[in-house]
Design a protein around this motif. Structure first.
Motif, mmCIF file in Angstrom:
data_model
loop_
_atom_site.group_PDB
_atom_site.id
_atom_site.type_symbol
_atom_site.label_atom_id
_atom_site.label_comp_id
_atom_site.label_asym_id
_atom_site.label_seq_id
_atom_site.Cartn_x
_atom_site.Cartn_y
_atom_site.Cartn_z
ATOM 1 N N ALA A 30 0.826 -1.218 0.000
ATOM 2 C CA ALA A 30 0.000 0.000 0.000
ATOM 3 C C ALA A 30 0.857 1.263 0.000
ATOM 4 C CB ALA A 30 -0.941 -0.001 1.201
ATOM 5 N N LEU A 31 2.076 1.176 0.510
ATOM 6 C CA LEU A 31 2.970 2.336 0.555
ATOM 7 C C LEU A 31 3.811 2.499 -0.713
ATOM 8 C CD1 LEU A 31 4.248 2.064 4.241
ATOM 9 C CD2 LEU A 31 2.841 3.899 3.275
ATOM 10 N N ARG A 32 3.633 1.645 -1.689
ATOM 11 C CA ARG A 32 4.522 1.640 -2.870
ATOM 12 C C ARG A 32 4.467 2.916 -3.695
ATOM 13 N NH1 ARG A 32 0.023 -1.013 -4.157
ATOM 14 N NH2 ARG A 32 -0.827 -0.910 -6.268
ATOM 15 N N HIS A 33 3.386 3.701 -3.569
ATOM 16 C CA HIS A 33 3.260 4.912 -4.388
ATOM 17 C C HIS A 33 3.786 6.176 -3.707
ATOM 18 C CE1 HIS A 33 1.212 2.759 -7.482
ATOM 19 N NE2 HIS A 33 0.256 2.384 -6.667
ATOM 20 N N GLY A 34 4.238 6.048 -2.462
ATOM 21 C CA GLY A 34 4.804 7.213 -1.798
ATOM 22 C C GLY A 34 4.254 7.444 -0.411
ATOM 23 N N ARG A 35 4.559 8.610 0.112
ATOM 24 C CA ARG A 35 4.235 9.012 1.479
ATOM 25 C C ARG A 35 2.729 9.088 1.697
ATOM 26 N NH1 ARG A 35 7.809 14.047 2.658
ATOM 27 N NH2 ARG A 35 9.514 12.661 2.167
ATOM 28 N N VAL A 36 2.283 8.519 2.834
ATOM 29 C CA VAL A 36 0.852 8.474 3.148
ATOM 30 C C VAL A 36 0.651 8.676 4.641
ATOM 31 C CG1 VAL A 36 -1.233 7.041 3.020
ATOM 32 C CG2 VAL A 36 0.505 6.794 1.275
ATOM 33 N N ARG A 37 -0.425 9.341 4.992
ATOM 34 C CA ARG A 37 -0.792 9.502 6.410
ATOM 35 C C ARG A 37 -1.498 8.237 6.891
ATOM 36 N NH1 ARG A 37 -3.115 15.443 7.482
ATOM 37 N NH2 ARG A 37 -2.852 14.679 9.595
ATOM 38 N N HIS A 38 -1.507 8.068 8.204
ATOM 39 C CA HIS A 38 -2.075 6.864 8.828
ATOM 40 C C HIS A 38 -3.512 6.612 8.374
ATOM 41 C CE1 HIS A 38 -3.556 4.215 12.036
ATOM 42 N NE2 HIS A 38 -2.295 3.931 12.298
ATOM 43 N N GLY A 39 -4.366 7.614 8.472
ATOM 44 C CA GLY A 39 -5.769 7.458 8.097
ATOM 45 C C GLY A 39 -5.958 7.118 6.622
ATOM 46 N N GLU A 40 -5.165 7.758 5.777
ATOM 47 C CA GLU A 40 -5.239 7.477 4.337
ATOM 48 C C GLU A 40 -4.798 6.050 4.050
ATOM 49 O OE1 GLU A 40 -4.106 11.892 2.572
ATOM 50 O OE2 GLU A 40 -2.502 10.564 3.265
#
Length: 118
Positions: A30-40
């Motif tokens: 799920a993180l493969r596309h870049g920086r993400v916040r916890h909720g997202e």
């Protein structure tokens, strides 16, 4: 490979343990596309509780696979992204996922046969 390649403290077992936890691979993917916040991230994944996601992110950070970036402000903001080490697992996870897609029906059929025969 020798029988010593899979001893309890060997690196191969370390790698298998990292991928054995269902949520580890799911979160890394799920993180493969870049920086993400916890909720997202939780919305992207679906079906994961806040507690399990937090535990998984901490475990991945502990193992050097995920980077956590905290920003000041009100409210504070935290983002997660793959480290270079985490990105290096994307190909094996993708290959394993492709295998599961190709052979998943066979595995489920084997499980059903096994259950029927017991």
């Amino acid at each position: 490979m020798t029988t010593e390649d899979f001893l309890a403290d060997c690196r191969a077992r370390l790698a298998f343990d990292l991928l054995a936890n269902t949520w580890n691979s799911v979160v890394l993917w799920a993180l493969r596309h870049g920086r993400v916040r916890h909720g997202e991230l939780r919305e992207l994944i679906g079906g994961i509780s806040q507690k399990v996601l937090t535990e998984t992110l901490r475990r991945l950070e502990f193992n050097g696979l995920v980077l956590r970036r905290a920003y000041g402000g009100s409210p504070p903001r935290v983002e997660y992204e793959l480290s270079a080490l985490g990105r290096s697992l994307l190909d094996p996870i993708g290959a394993f996922g492709a295998w599961a897609f190709e052979h998943g029906d066979e595995v489920m059929a084997a499980q059903e046969r096994y259950t029927r025969e017991r």
